[in-house]
Each structure stands twice: as C-alpha cells, then as structure tokens.
Scaffold this motif. Structure first.
Motif, PDB file in Angstrom:
ATOM      1  N   LEU A  33      16.333   3.165  37.560  1.00 50.13           N
ATOM      2  CA  LEU A  33      17.470   3.052  38.124  1.00 50.13           C
ATOM      3  C   LEU A  33      18.237   4.313  38.624  1.00 50.13           C
ATOM      4  CD1 LEU A  33      19.107   0.483  35.589  1.00 50.13           C
ATOM      5  CD2 LEU A  33      17.850   0.100  37.532  1.00 50.13           C
ATOM      6  N   GLU A  53      27.357  -0.450  42.276  1.00 48.70           N
ATOM      7  CA  GLU A  53      25.931  -0.807  42.587  1.00 48.70           C
ATOM      8  C   GLU A  53      25.109  -0.345  41.139  1.00 48.70           C
ATOM      9  OE1 GLU A  53      22.062   1.934  44.371  1.00 48.70           O
ATOM     10  OE2 GLU A  53      24.060   2.251  44.911  1.00 48.70           O
ATOM     11  N   GLN A  54      25.716   0.528  40.346  1.00 48.93           N
ATOM     12  CA  GLN A  54      25.099   0.728  39.104  1.00 48.93           C
ATOM     13  C   GLN A  54      25.598  -0.359  38.129  1.00 48.93           C
ATOM     14  OE1 GLN A  54      27.169   4.611  38.405  1.00 48.93           O
ATOM     15  NE2 GLN A  54      25.514   5.728  38.908  1.00 48.93           N
ATOM     16  N   GLU A  57      22.861  -2.995  38.957  1.00 51.66           N
ATOM     17  CA  GLU A  57      21.632  -2.603  38.338  1.00 51.66           C
ATOM     18  C   GLU A  57      21.529  -2.618  36.906  1.00 51.66           C
ATOM     19  OE1 GLU A  57      19.967   0.914  41.084  1.00 51.66           O
ATOM     20  OE2 GLU A  57      21.361   1.654  39.463  1.00 51.66           O
ATOM     21  N   ARG A  60      21.610  -6.682  36.004  1.00 50.94           N
ATOM     22  CA  ARG A  60      20.253  -7.267  36.391  1.00 50.94           C
ATOM     23  C   ARG A  60      19.122  -6.817  35.109  1.00 50.94           C
ATOM     24  NH1 ARG A  60      18.668 -10.133  41.145  1.00 50.94           N
ATOM     25  NH2 ARG A  60      20.840 -10.682  42.072  1.00 50.94           N
ATOM     26  N   ARG A  61      19.121  -5.431  34.810  1.00 51.90           N
ATOM     27  CA  ARG A  61      18.334  -4.874  33.678  1.00 51.90           C
ATOM     28  C   ARG A  61      18.457  -5.608  32.502  1.00 51.90           C
ATOM     29  NH1 ARG A  61      15.577  -0.550  33.740  1.00 51.90           N
ATOM     30  NH2 ARG A  61      15.110  -1.160  35.762  1.00 51.90           N
TER      31      ARG A  61
END
Length: 112
Positions: A33, A53-54, A57, A60-61
C-alpha cells in the motif's frame, strides 16, 4: 480537567479494530500500500491523518467498505460524547484535556 480525545484518535482506534478483526499485524496491513508501517502505527495512535486514498486502501485490505469504516468512526464519536468524553476536532499543543488511553478508546469502538 475534562477527559477527552482528539478526532484522529477515534479514526485510529476504529482502523486498529478493523485491522485486528482482519487478523493482520501492522506490517501485513500495509504490504503493497501507499502507507508505511510507521505511518500506520502513528495513525492508530491518533498522531497521523490519512488521505481518502489511504482510507480506501486500508478498508479494502481489512475486507470492509469505506462506508462501514466511516459509520464506525461516527458511532465511536457518538459513543464518546454519550459517555461524557470531549472530542476535539483539531490537535492543539495544549488542549486542556486529559487524553484517554488507546484501551479506553478501543472500548468505545467495541461498543458499536
């Protein structure tokens, strides 16, 4: 002195909760990531603000939607207020608050 937290601690506690629920350590969580392990550590402590964005990410993770994460952040914020805990929206060098520990904040997340 009133006990309280800063908003970034709420975000960090919620993300730490989802990471642990996903069974990941911090290194596994950020593998591949745009966020490093030290940044995730600071984020979970409330010492770092993340970008959208983070957040995308990480959610989703962790196998959850951004909507679920943000709803949990909102619920944790509400739990803090209901328990008489002040939540500051911006960091100040001297908030005049007795900041709560990560364990105390985690209890507010689990109360979801």
């Amino acid at each position: 002195m009133q006990s309280g937290i800063v908003f970034d601690q709420v975000v960090g506690a919620v993300l730490a909760h989802y990471r642990k629920t996903a069974g990941l350590n911090q290194s596994e969580a950020v593998d591949g990531l745009s966020l490093g392990t030290s940044s995730l550590s600071r984020l979970e402590k409330g010492d770092y603000s993340l970008s959208m964005e983070q957040l995308f990410e990480l959610s989703r993770r962790y196998g959850v939607s951004m909507a679920e994460v943000t709803a949990s952040i909102e619920q944790t914020f509400d739990n803090a207020i209901k328990n008489g805990i002040a939540v500051e929206t911006e960091k100040k060098s001297n908030t005049g608050l007795l900041l709560l520990s990560a364990a105390a904040i985690a209890a507010l997340v689990i109360a979801n």
